[in-house]
Every structure is written in C-alpha cells, then in structure tokens.
Design an enzyme around this catalytic site. Structure first.
Site, PDB file in Angstrom:
ATOM      1  CG  HIS A 192      28.688  18.275 -36.777  1.00  0.00           C
ATOM      2  ND1 HIS A 192      29.355  19.334 -36.208  1.00  0.00           N
ATOM      3  CD2 HIS A 192      29.482  17.181 -36.582  1.00  0.00           C
ATOM      4  CE1 HIS A 192      30.492  18.916 -35.713  1.00  0.00           C
ATOM      5  NE2 HIS A 192      30.600  17.611 -35.915  1.00  0.00           N
TER       6      HIS A 192
ATOM      7  CG  ASP B 287      30.846  23.120 -33.131  1.00  0.00           C
ATOM      8  OD1 ASP B 287      30.436  22.797 -34.256  1.00  0.00           O
ATOM      9  OD2 ASP B 287      31.282  24.252 -32.855  1.00  0.00           O
TER      10      ASP B 287
END
Length: 530
Positions: free
Chosen positions: A503, A507
């Site tokens: 992450h 995204d």
C-alpha cells in the site's frame, strides 16, 4: 648534488605514503617498471591493524637499487620502504594478484567464500570439483556453492595449483569472506600448505612484539584491547529482579525467547547465578533446544534447514512485518484462453517448440498489464518510489530443495513460444538446483500459480521484496451463468486471480486498474498477439 638528494628523498617519502595507503586499503603486489619492463616483486593481502615493524622482504631495481620492505610482525602491513639509491615515480604501484604473505610460506592466494547474491551472508560447500594438488586455470570450476538462492558453480580466476582445501564437501554456514581454499603459483609449494590453518595466522603477533621493542605506537595498540574489561558487561546487562524470579541478562532472555528455551532449565554462571548469553548458547549446543520442544511421549524427527529455507523464512517474515499488504481478487473467464491455447499448441509442436501452458499465457497477460499500469512495476525506496522500465516476471517454482523464483526478463516483449521455452528451462534448472544468480535476480513482479498444479481455488501470496506486488493464480472451475436470452443458461470456466499489493506504492484504485487490464487480456487473449 645536494639538490638531487633532496629531490630523491622527497620522491621516496611520497612513494612510502602511497604504499602504506595502498596496502592498508586493498590487496595487491608491487609492479615495478625498470627500463620499460614491468616486474612483479611480491604481494600480500593486508588488514587494517598496526603491529610492531619487522623486515619482511627486499626487492631490487637493478645494480645499487635495493629496497627494504618493512611491515608488521604478522606480515600484514608494510609500514615503510627504505633505500635512497633509486626511486619510484608516482603511479607505479598497480593492483595485481591478491597474495597472503608469511615468513614461513611462499606466495599464495587465499580464496574466500564469495558473495553470490545480494542477500547472501553465508554459504555451504556442496562439493569440490577439484582436489588438492590439481592444476587450475581461469574459467575452470573449483567447487559448487549452495547459496541462499541456488547451488552455484564457483570458477577459478587465475592459473595455479589448488594447494589446500580449508572447508571440504558438505561444509555448512561458511561466512562470506571466510577462507575456503589456498592456491599457489608453483607446484612445488603445495606440500608447504599441508597443515595450513588460516584462523591462527594472526594470533602469534603479540608474542613476537615483545622481542622487538620498536616504535611506541604499536605498544599503544597492544594495550587497547585490554582496556575493554569483560567483567563490566554483566553489570550493564544484569536484570535487577528480586524474589523468586530468575536473574538473566537481556541478551540471554532474548536468545532464550527466540529458541523457546525455558530459563528455569538453564544453570547460570554469572554473578549470583545470573544466566548469561553464553549459558544459553551452551544449553543449545548440548541439545537443550530439542529437549525444550519435545513433548512427553511424542515421537518426532528434526530436519535441518537448508540455506534457501532459512533465507526464504527470513525474507517472508520481513515482508509480512514491514510491508503493508492488501489484497484484491477478480474472477476472469478463461474459455477463450483455453481455446487459443488449443489452437497454438499444434503449431508449436509442428515447429518443434514447447507446448504453451495456461501459466505462460498468464505471465504474458500480467506483463502486458504492467506495461499499461507501470505503477505496479515499482519498488518502495523510502525516499522515493522506483518505477522500472523493464518488465521482468519472477515465476514461483516449488521443488524438493525449496521454493525458487526464476525470472523471465522483458516478458512483455517476448512471444508466447519464447516464454514457454524459457519457463520450462528455468523450472528444470530449479528442480536440478542449478540456477545461477542471473536466472533469478532482477525481477520486478512475481506470479505464483497454485491452481493448475494443485487445484487451489484462491489464495493470497506474500510479496517478494523489494517488489511491490505478487499475483496469485487459482484453479479454473466451471460455473453456470445466465445466457443471452431470458431463461437460458450456459457454462463458463472462471479462474480467480488475487493481487497482493504494497500500500506504500500501489493505491487501491491502481491495483484495481491492473487487475482490470489483466482480466481484459485473459478474457480476450487474441489481443496479446497484436
């Protein structure tokens, strides 16, 4: 005349400092040019220590041009070059073979355990292909080294003779840089290394220093180690506990916790019975670890961990602890993909090529999707994100030796036939435990398929650092789906694909965009051929 002597003295002083700097930081031998002819005069491998000076060699440059090489008593550091009837010009010291010097031994080369991969800290000797006394030449394979990734052949770099093998076949956990063998130039020097022991080569230095009271600086060096008093360590580490609790140093507690050793089973040798790190190590060395794991009446066998298993465990643990994983799953219909494979394979067989598998098509689809969504072809570098121009796909291959991830380079630019050929060759190398570093290093994305070989419906894979994503492919299953008209139904085969993302780099929307592109290539595979 006086001016000439001063000029000569300055030249020698200049060269003296250059020699000390050179041999303090690297290894090599003197290359001296006389009348345009280069001549090697000796060489040594040196470490950064300061010991009492001792004359360890002389060399000459012609009539009345004699130089004395003065160095440490252990033969490791040249501290001066004396002689005023000749001079060096700057730049005449050049790197040559790395020799180790000793007062009793002829020139020889110490071969250390090489670092054969970026993550390698130690290795094992699988087997020696040369034996002591054999002549070796550049390019010949000396031995096979088991690294954290694979078993790699270690080649000889220079011509000579293998005088001594320090670590034989099957030697385990040899640190990178630790000496594993000795080579010499002359065959007659082999016998002199019969009882050679590199570990004790630096030990006699303090004894010799007493007989040679030279400069005061080496004496300071001798005193410095004794100024580090060991008895103070327990005071720093001691646990200030009272009552029935066990006294142990923090290091001992950490080591015991890591190895599941109950402190109550260990006898302390420190002050007031305090348990020290050495006590835990002794306990483990005597088999205490096995006793700690053993349950009453439970039969078991302890299987030693191979080097690749240890490194795989450490890297996966690091990945899960340091990378914020999240997962995205999509189902893609594969009927057209299976049909295309059926049409291409007869053509492959007719041309003598390898059959194309579903996994080969998946690799190609993932590579093209990465070209569309390059953000997923990246690595987290703390201060920046590195986005790669090359699409190199690692393919997970399970073997009896462990899990390997050989790489298909520039998979987005290669045809399906080429990918099929490379994957099968790399998989065979992995099964034979013969992968070379070039076969598995440099990947930017990984594909792991447990569906075809094992029938796993869906799973989440752990990211292979420093990559930022891994694609987990499940098995295809038939489902009943609505047809084109009301009340009509048809069968379709669907395959699950789960993307594990870092992450910090990818995204959620970017990961979804990649899976959308991947699904598009899987469900319309002819677009991969355009």
């Amino acid at each position: 005349m006086l001016l000439q002597l001063r000029s000569l003295q300055n030249a020698v002083d200049c060269e003296r400092s250059r020699l000390v700097r050179y041999f303090s930081s690297s290894s090599g031998s003197f290359i001296v040019k006389e009348n345009g002819v280069g001549k090697r005069t000796g060489g040594a491998r040196f470490s950064k220590h300061s010991q009492p000076a001792k004359e360890i060699g002389t060399f000459s440059l012609g009539v009345n041009r004699s130089y004395t090489w003065t160095g440490a008593s252990n033969g490791r550091i040249p501290s001066a070059v004396s002689g005023l009837n000749g001079s060096f010009s700057c730049g005449q010291v050049a790197t040559a073979r790395s020799f180790s010097s000793s007062a009793d031994l002829p020139p020889h080369q110490e071969i250390g355990m090489p670092s054969l991969s970026p993550t390698m800290t130690e290795g094992n000797i699988a087997k020696w292909l040369k034996k002591e006394g054999d002549k070796v030449a550049p390019g010949e394979v000396l031995c096979e080294v088991e690294t954290d990734k694979a078993t790699v052949e270690m080649e000889c770099m220079e011509e000579g003779y293998l005088a001594k093998i320090i670590h034989g076949d099957g030697a385990k956990e040899i640190k990178v840089g630790e000496i594993i063998a000795i080579t010499v130039e002359e065959e007659g020097d082999i016998e002199k290394f019969k009882d050679y022991k590199p570990s004790s080569s630096a030990e006699p230095a303090p004894a010799e220093s007493k007989a040679q009271p030279e400069p005061s600086q080496p004496k300071v060096e001798e005193k410095e180690p004794s100024k580090t008093p060991e008895p103070k360590a327990p005071k720093i580490e001691e646990a200030s506990q009272s009552g029935d609790r066990i006294f142990a140093s923090p290091l001992a507690r950490k080591l015991a916790e890591d190895n599941n050793v109950p402190l109550s089973s260990v006898k302390g040798t420190g002050p007031d019975g305090r348990i020290l790190k050495a006590d835990i190590e002794d306990y483990l060395a005597k088999g205490g670890q096995r006793e700690a794991f053993a349950a009453p009446g439970l039969g078991y066998v302890d299987i030693p961990n191979a080097q690749i298993r240890k490194v795989t465990a450490n890297r996966l643990l690091q990945s899960k602890q340091t990378i914020p994983h999240y997962y995205l799953t999509v189902d893609a219909r594969v009927d057209k993909l299976v049909k295309l494979r059926g049409e291409l394979n007869p053509l492959q067989e007719a041309s003598g090529g390898k059959k194309i598998s579903i996994n080969d098509l998946v690799i190609k689809a993932a590579a093209l999707a990465l070209r569309k969504v390059p953000q997923c072809n990246s690595s987290w570098m703390n201060d920046f994100i590195r986005q790669y121009h090359n699409v190199n796909i690692n393919v997970a291959v399970q073997t009896e030796h462990g899990l390997f991830v050989p790489v298909v380079r520039d998979a987005d630019k290669k045809g399906l036939g080429t990918i099929a050929e490379e994957v099968k060759q790399l998989a065979q190398k992995a099964k034979d435990n013969s992968l070379k570093p070039a076969d598995y290093e440099g990947g930017t994305f990984t594909v792991s398929n447990l569906g075809g070989p094992f029938g796993i419906k869906q799973f989440c894979a752990i990211i292979n650092p420093p990559q930022s994503a891994i694609l987990a492919i499940g098995s295809a299953e038939k489902r009943v789906i609505p047809g084109s008209a009301d009340g009509q139904y048809e069968f379709g085969s669907f395959m699950s694909a789960t993307l594990s993302c870092d992450h910090r780099v990818i995204d959620g929307a970017i990961g979804a965009e990649f899976l959308k592109a991947f699904k598009g290539y899987i469900e319309n595979p002819t677009t991969m051929l355009l």
